[in-house]
Write a protein that holds these residues in place. Structure first.
Motif, PDB file in Angstrom:
ATOM      1  N   PHE A 143      34.981  54.484  30.103  1.00  0.00           N
ATOM      2  CA  PHE A 143      34.619  53.656  28.954  1.00  0.00           C
ATOM      3  C   PHE A 143      33.280  52.952  29.199  1.00  0.00           C
ATOM      4  O   PHE A 143      32.465  52.811  28.283  1.00  0.00           O
ATOM      5  CB  PHE A 143      35.705  52.624  28.653  1.00  0.00           C
ATOM      6  CG  PHE A 143      36.862  53.146  27.854  1.00  0.00           C
ATOM      7  CD1 PHE A 143      36.681  54.118  26.881  1.00  0.00           C
ATOM      8  CD2 PHE A 143      38.145  52.656  28.062  1.00  0.00           C
ATOM      9  CE1 PHE A 143      37.745  54.600  26.126  1.00  0.00           C
ATOM     10  CE2 PHE A 143      39.217  53.128  27.316  1.00  0.00           C
ATOM     11  CZ  PHE A 143      39.026  54.102  26.353  1.00  0.00           C
TER      12      PHE A 143
ATOM     13  N   ALA B 154      33.983  52.684  22.658  1.00  0.00           N
ATOM     14  CA  ALA B 154      34.085  52.480  24.106  1.00  0.00           C
ATOM     15  C   ALA B 154      33.798  51.028  24.468  1.00  0.00           C
ATOM     16  O   ALA B 154      34.398  50.479  25.395  1.00  0.00           O
ATOM     17  CB  ALA B 154      33.117  53.411  24.832  1.00  0.00           C
TER      18      ALA B 154
ATOM     19  N   PHE C  72      33.940  59.067  26.568  1.00  0.00           N
ATOM     20  CA  PHE C  72      34.831  58.227  25.764  1.00  0.00           C
ATOM     21  C   PHE C  72      36.241  58.803  25.729  1.00  0.00           C
ATOM     22  O   PHE C  72      37.228  58.091  25.930  1.00  0.00           O
ATOM     23  CB  PHE C  72      34.313  58.082  24.335  1.00  0.00           C
ATOM     24  CG  PHE C  72      35.266  57.343  23.435  1.00  0.00           C
ATOM     25  CD1 PHE C  72      35.247  55.956  23.379  1.00  0.00           C
ATOM     26  CD2 PHE C  72      36.198  58.017  22.672  1.00  0.00           C
ATOM     27  CE1 PHE C  72      36.132  55.262  22.576  1.00  0.00           C
ATOM     28  CE2 PHE C  72      37.088  57.339  21.866  1.00  0.00           C
ATOM     29  CZ  PHE C  72      37.056  55.958  21.815  1.00  0.00           C
TER      30      PHE C  72
ATOM     31  N   TYR D 265      39.807  57.317  27.039  1.00  0.00           N
ATOM     32  CA  TYR D 265      40.937  57.197  26.115  1.00  0.00           C
ATOM     33  C   TYR D 265      42.192  57.837  26.709  1.00  0.00           C
ATOM     34  O   TYR D 265      43.290  57.286  26.614  1.00  0.00           O
ATOM     35  CB  TYR D 265      40.576  57.869  24.795  1.00  0.00           C
ATOM     36  CG  TYR D 265      41.372  57.405  23.607  1.00  0.00           C
ATOM     37  CD1 TYR D 265      40.981  56.295  22.868  1.00  0.00           C
ATOM     38  CD2 TYR D 265      42.509  58.096  23.199  1.00  0.00           C
ATOM     39  CE1 TYR D 265      41.699  55.873  21.765  1.00  0.00           C
ATOM     40  CE2 TYR D 265      43.229  57.677  22.100  1.00  0.00           C
ATOM     41  CZ  TYR D 265      42.826  56.564  21.386  1.00  0.00           C
ATOM     42  OH  TYR D 265      43.554  56.156  20.292  1.00  0.00           O
TER      43      TYR D 265
ATOM     44  N   TYR E  44      37.072  49.111  23.837  1.00  0.00           N
ATOM     45  CA  TYR E  44      38.097  49.379  24.839  1.00  0.00           C
ATOM     46  C   TYR E  44      37.694  48.847  26.215  1.00  0.00           C
ATOM     47  O   TYR E  44      38.547  48.396  26.991  1.00  0.00           O
ATOM     48  CB  TYR E  44      38.409  50.869  24.911  1.00  0.00           C
ATOM     49  CG  TYR E  44      39.248  51.354  23.756  1.00  0.00           C
ATOM     50  CD1 TYR E  44      40.600  51.034  23.676  1.00  0.00           C
ATOM     51  CD2 TYR E  44      38.687  52.107  22.724  1.00  0.00           C
ATOM     52  CE1 TYR E  44      41.375  51.456  22.616  1.00  0.00           C
ATOM     53  CE2 TYR E  44      39.453  52.530  21.650  1.00  0.00           C
ATOM     54  CZ  TYR E  44      40.802  52.205  21.600  1.00  0.00           C
ATOM     55  OH  TYR E  44      41.561  52.618  20.526  1.00  0.00           O
TER      56      TYR E  44
END
Length: 217
Positions: free
Chosen positions: A112, A123, A83, A87, A126
């Motif tokens: 992700f 996750a 994760f 990011y 996103y």
């Protein structure tokens, strides 16, 4: 409904054996907050140090070093490391000067997806954004809906808000061929906006309220 445990990229690593990293052990400043399904209870030293570095005040090469430390645990299946890599590759760690240089949308979507498949709720959200915008993956309204729904059902307010939008507008997949994924459903839109208002922070509440007011007006 599954209740979220709130945590962040902030972890203390004062107990680690790596004395030269103790300078990064910040006791009070938390710079990123993201929502996970459960409390992190089993991170190895490398992952703890990496996240601490990434979460630190801007320190030269901290982002690069932190991401480098995360790669091995991520490749071995550590969902939290996956994760955080996603990011970072997404360019969300904006307090680091070299954040934009590290942007790689294909790697963002890849990590992700790995974390989402292991149940990391943030996750899922996103990853849904990646499919919505075509970042690192082929744009897909169907997959955006799929991952936002999973995150919303798990209690993620941002996905609740977006899911309400999708029910308001309906979802049509246009590539590789035309396909209706979701019919418009105002009742479902209202449900998810209200849920977002109930559990979201001030920003989410304000966004949900605007949608509700616009619909009723």
């Amino acid at each position: 409904m599954c209740q979220l445990v709130y945590t962040s990229l902030f972890f203390r690593c004062g107990y680690c054996k790596y004395d030269h990293y103790h300078a990064y052990n910040i006791a009070s400043d938390i710079y990123i907050q993201f929502q996970m399904q459960r409390i992190v209870d089993s991170l190895n030293n490398a992952t703890i140090i990496a996240i601490e570095l990434i979460n630190s005040r801007p320190i030269e090469n901290a982002l690069v070093e932190g991401m480098s430390l995360l790669k091995e645990p991520a490749q071995k299946g550590d969902a939290k490391a996956q994760f955080v890599l996603g990011y970072c590759y997404g360019g969300y760690v904006t307090w680091h000067e070299d954040s934009k240089k590290m942007i790689d949308h294909e790697k963002e979507a890849y990590w992700f997806s790995k974390a989402a498949e292991q149940g990391i709720i943030g996750a899922m959200y996103y990853l849904a954004n990646c499919y919505s915008e075509g970042k690192g993956v082929e744009k897909s309204s169907e997959k955006e809906y799929y991952w936002n729904k999973k995150a919303a059902l798990s209690g993620f307010p941002e996905s609740m808000l977006r899911l309400g939008d999708l029910y308001r507008d309906g979802v049509i997949e246009r590539q590789p061929f035309y396909k209706k994924v979701l019919d418009r459903n105002i009742d479902s839109a209202l449900y998810w906006w209200n849920k977002a208002y109930e559990v979201g922070n001030l920003s989410i509440k304000q966004q949900a309220e605007k949608r509700l007011q616009k619909l009723y007006n």
